[in-house]
Write a protein that holds these residues in place. Structure first.
Motif, PDB file in Angstrom:
ATOM      1  N   PHE A   7      43.565  45.873  40.541  1.00  0.00           N
ATOM      2  CA  PHE A   7      43.459  44.233  39.712  1.00  0.00           C
ATOM      3  C   PHE A   7      44.444  44.035  38.789  1.00  0.00           C
ATOM      4  N   LEU A   8      45.495  44.154  38.519  1.00  0.00           N
ATOM      5  CA  LEU A   8      47.013  43.873  38.737  1.00  0.00           C
ATOM      6  C   LEU A   8      47.314  43.734  39.501  1.00  0.00           C
ATOM      7  N   GLU A   9      47.223  44.036  40.729  1.00  0.00           N
ATOM      8  CA  GLU A   9      47.904  43.966  41.888  1.00  0.00           C
ATOM      9  C   GLU A   9      47.688  41.981  42.121  1.00  0.00           C
ATOM     10  N   ARG A  12      49.089  39.300  41.026  1.00  0.00           N
ATOM     11  CA  ARG A  12      50.405  38.906  41.161  1.00  0.00           C
ATOM     12  C   ARG A  12      50.067  38.443  42.351  1.00  0.00           C
ATOM     13  N   LYS A  13      49.228  37.684  42.929  1.00  0.00           N
ATOM     14  CA  LYS A  13      49.332  37.053  44.082  1.00  0.00           C
ATOM     15  C   LYS A  13      49.596  35.615  44.026  1.00  0.00           C
ATOM     16  N   PRO A  14      50.564  35.204  44.972  1.00  0.00           N
ATOM     17  CA  PRO A  14      50.782  33.517  44.236  1.00  0.00           C
ATOM     18  C   PRO A  14      50.370  32.502  44.168  1.00  0.00           C
ATOM     19  N   THR A  15      49.434  32.552  45.066  1.00  0.00           N
ATOM     20  CA  THR A  15      48.354  31.369  45.213  1.00  0.00           C
ATOM     21  C   THR A  15      47.214  31.229  43.938  1.00  0.00           C
ATOM     22  N   ILE A  16      46.543  30.377  44.036  1.00  0.00           N
ATOM     23  CA  ILE A  16      45.284  31.006  43.060  1.00  0.00           C
ATOM     24  C   ILE A  16      44.437  31.004  44.079  1.00  0.00           C
ATOM     25  N   GLY A  17      43.985  30.904  45.237  1.00  0.00           N
ATOM     26  CA  GLY A  17      43.634  31.005  45.990  1.00  0.00           C
ATOM     27  C   GLY A  17      44.052  32.228  47.226  1.00  0.00           C
ATOM     28  N   LEU A  20      41.343  34.245  44.374  1.00  0.00           N
ATOM     29  CA  LEU A  20      40.293  34.402  44.727  1.00  0.00           C
ATOM     30  C   LEU A  20      39.311  35.023  45.257  1.00  0.00           C
ATOM     31  N   LYS A  21      40.294  34.931  46.370  1.00  0.00           N
ATOM     32  CA  LYS A  21      40.212  35.505  47.965  1.00  0.00           C
ATOM     33  C   LYS A  21      39.678  36.754  47.780  1.00  0.00           C
ATOM     34  N   GLU A  22      40.666  37.902  47.240  1.00  0.00           N
ATOM     35  CA  GLU A  22      40.966  38.919  47.168  1.00  0.00           C
ATOM     36  C   GLU A  22      40.163  39.958  45.756  1.00  0.00           C
ATOM     37  N   LEU A  23      39.349  39.363  44.930  1.00  0.00           N
ATOM     38  CA  LEU A  23      39.000  39.702  44.144  1.00  0.00           C
ATOM     39  C   LEU A  23      37.192  39.486  45.066  1.00  0.00           C
ATOM     40  N   MET A  24      37.215  38.493  45.197  1.00  0.00           N
ATOM     41  CA  MET A  24      35.655  38.124  45.973  1.00  0.00           C
ATOM     42  C   MET A  24      35.521  39.647  47.423  1.00  0.00           C
TER      43      MET A  24
END
Length: 433
Positions: A7-9, A12-17, A20-24
């Motif tokens: 989840f922390l990784e 750390r993604k550079p953009t909000i998009g 959100l994509k990784e969370l989905m």
């Protein structure tokens, strides 16, 4: 820790998009698992669901039930979370009995508690609904001489004006049994006795009671036959109880016995579902206050309760443990409101008046139950010591034969283990015969 690091990784993604994509992607499998689980749960139907109407678990939403608030639903589940249940100090009521005498005439009750607490009188001298044998059984429960398994401690809880303890035990057959001890400060046994008996005041503190009506009563002994309908959680239909109740008085100690009884004038219906196996009896007596002043200004209530609500016993047991204290602690405010109303000079309700008609018994009469219990225990011990040892011979032969058979086969440890396991099972069966 692995989930946290993943989840922390993602965060750390550079953009909000990207986040959100990784969370989905991360959450999607969890939702799929939940949906599949729900579909499987709805589709699965156990075989015991069709073994007859008496064994059917009716947990579908009742079409004729009215919507309840989230607070009522939560409080209702706390009851499954009981002793009905539990209102652990609720003098509710009892017993698996067949419905052979049920009549075809429909029976209905008003949606609120019947203000007329009396329907008809039990003929003078007729007390077969609740008898002295029921009192003897209850006294043995109180003295822990009923021959049942030991009680297992569950909890100790308290408020400034109430102290509560609870125990439970599982029998070989039947639902879990519960025992509780509650001490109310600054009240009398008579006030608590009337409080639990007063069906007209009960809706002010017990929001699970849909309706209550007295079917019969005896003006000599105070015995009553009562019909209750209680609200259950939204996924189950309401439950109805037909029970007899009676009070015995010894000094200022009150033995209140409540149990289910067969009553043909109240025919069985699909809804609300009849609860046949139900037992709820309590001893009310004065005790010393926790203030330590040596005064008997507190009231102790010992409750013994069990019932079969038509819900798997293990599920009901979990519900009781989770919701017991949350339900019990609401009784104390109800008792204080009842005290205030009684001291304000309001007219005594008919049900509370019936609570004051008691069967008087002496301390010697109660001790006679104890002596009978001791005689019974000695007789059982004597009989068990005289049991012939011949029944152990088949066990010895079975085990010995298994050893010989296992040694004659050269099939490895697995074969021998299976043979020994079967032999032990048969030996245990022989032991129980």
């Amino acid at each position: 820790m692995v989930l946290v690091s993943v989840f922390l990784e993602i965060l750390r993604k550079p953009t909000i998009g990207d986040v959100l994509k990784e969370l989905m992607i991360f959450i999607a499998p969890l939702w799929i698992a939940v949906i599949v689980g729900v579909l499987v749960g709805w589709a699965w139907k156990p075989k015991w669901a069709n073994i007859g109407r008496e064994m059917m678990i009716d947990c579908s939403v009742s079409k004729d039930s009215t919507p309840s608030s989230s607070d009522s639903s939560s409080t209702s589940f706390n009851l499954i979370s009981s002793l009905n249940s539990i209102k652990f100090l609720l003098p509710s009521c009892i017993s698996w009995i067949t419905d052979d005498e049920a009549q075809s005439d429909p029976f209905s009750l008003p949606p609120t508690v019947d203000s007329n607490c009396s329907s008809s009188q039990i003929p003078k001298g007729k007390t077969s609904f609740v008898t002295n044998e029921d009192l003897e059984h209850f006294v043995n429960l109180v003295e822990e001489k009923d021959g049942g398994p030991a009680w297992i401690h569950m909890m100790d809880c308290s408020t400034p004006t109430m102290f509560y303890q609870a125990w439970q035990r599982d029998l070989e057959a039947g639902p879990t049994e519960y025992r509780s001890r509650t001490v109310f400060e600054d009240t009398t046994p008579e006030m608590v006795r009337d409080f639990f008996w007063d069906d007209e005041f009960r809706p002010k503190w017990d929001n699970m009671l849909v309706s209550a009506a007295t079917m019969e009563e005896c003006p000599t002994t105070g015995t009553m036959v009562v019909h209750w309908v209680r609200k259950f959680p939204f996924f189950c239909s309401d439950r109805e109880y037909v029970f007899g109740r009676r009070i015995w008085e010894s000094g200022r100690a009150y033995y209140c016995v409540t149990k289910g009884v067969p009553y043909g004038s109240v025919p069985r219906k699909n809804k609300p579902r009849r609860v046949d196996l139900y037992y709820s009896s309590w001893l009310i007596r004065a005790v010393e206050s926790r203030k330590g002043d040596g005064q008997l200004t507190a009231c102790e209530v010992l409750l013994f309760h069990h019932e079969d609500m038509g819900i798997p016993w293990k599920i009901a047991k979990v519900g009781v443990r989770q919701g017991m204290w949350g339900t019990v602690k609401k009784i104390d405010p109800g008792l204080r409101a009842y005290q205030k109303e009684r001291t304000s000079g309001n007219t005594l309700s008919h049900c509370a008046f019936m609570a004051q008609i008691n069967s008087k018994i002496s301390a010697d009469y109660l001790r006679s139950f104890e002596s009978k219990s001791n005689d019974s225990s000695e007789l059982e011990a004597h009989n068990s010591s005289e049991k012939p040892s011949g029944k152990n011979i088949p066990k010895l032969l079975v085990v010995g034969g298994a050893i010989a058979l296992a040694c004659s086969f050269d099939r490895g440890l697995l074969t021998k283990a299976v043979i020994f396991g079967v032999a032990r099972r048969f030996a245990n069966i022989g032991k129980r015969l």
